[in-house]
Design a protein around this motif. Structure first.
Motif: not given
Length: 170
Positions: A118-119, A109, A112
């Motif tokens: 996160q992500n 991602h 990221y």
């Protein structure tokens, strides 16, 4: 920071606050899977030049040549250093039904964040397609775009993790 996060997860599992208070309701200490329980599940493994493969994490088959997994598992590995195993109940691949696929490309991602996680999502493209066999290797069934789970619906969680809780001092 990763060690602190690992300690927090272990502490929650040890206390019973993570996944319920009854032994059979947690992943750690939960029941072993049977053939066909999770045909969409794969093990994401290292592919070393010398030595044995090591488990990095689990993944889910999206289609015949794409696996959904977490970015934190694969961010330090090249595609050439990864493989996946489908239709396995143990990491030895001893049943003879397993399909091993090398990884051709890793898509992490774009947002990221390794610090906050996160992500934390990645997609792996296999070098060859999986051969789908009912109840052994199948893609996951995704809900329609406008479908929400019913209130009180149950979900299953599967993984290749520990079979007992170990408390580590940091």
């Amino acid at each position: 920071m990763r060690a602190l996060g690992d300690f927090l997860v272990l502490a929650l599992a040890f206390s019973g606050a993570w996944g319920g208070s009854l032994k059979g309701t947690r992943i750690v200490g939960g029941p072993m899977s049977e053939w066909g329980d999770f045909p969409m599940m794969v093990a994401v493994l290292t592919r070393p030049l010398i030595g044995r493969s090591e488990l990095l994490c689990g993944g889910t088959i999206i289609n015949d040549n794409h696996i959904l997994t977490s970015a934190s598992c694969v961010t330090d590995h090249s595609a050439l250093g990864l493989k996946v195993m489908g239709a396995g109940l143990d990491l030895l691949g001893s049943a003879g039904y397993e399909e091993f696929k090398n990884i051709q490309q890793v898509f992490i991602h774009e947002s990221y964040d390794p610090t906050t996680k996160q992500n934390d999502i990645a997609v792996l493209r296999t070098s060859h397609n999986f051969v789908f066999v009912h109840d052994l290797i199948e893609p996951t069934v995704l809900p329609a775009d406008d479908t929400e789970p019913a209130s009180g619906a149950f979900a299953s969680v599967a993984g290749w993790g520990m079979d007992e809780v170990r408390l580590y001092m940091l």
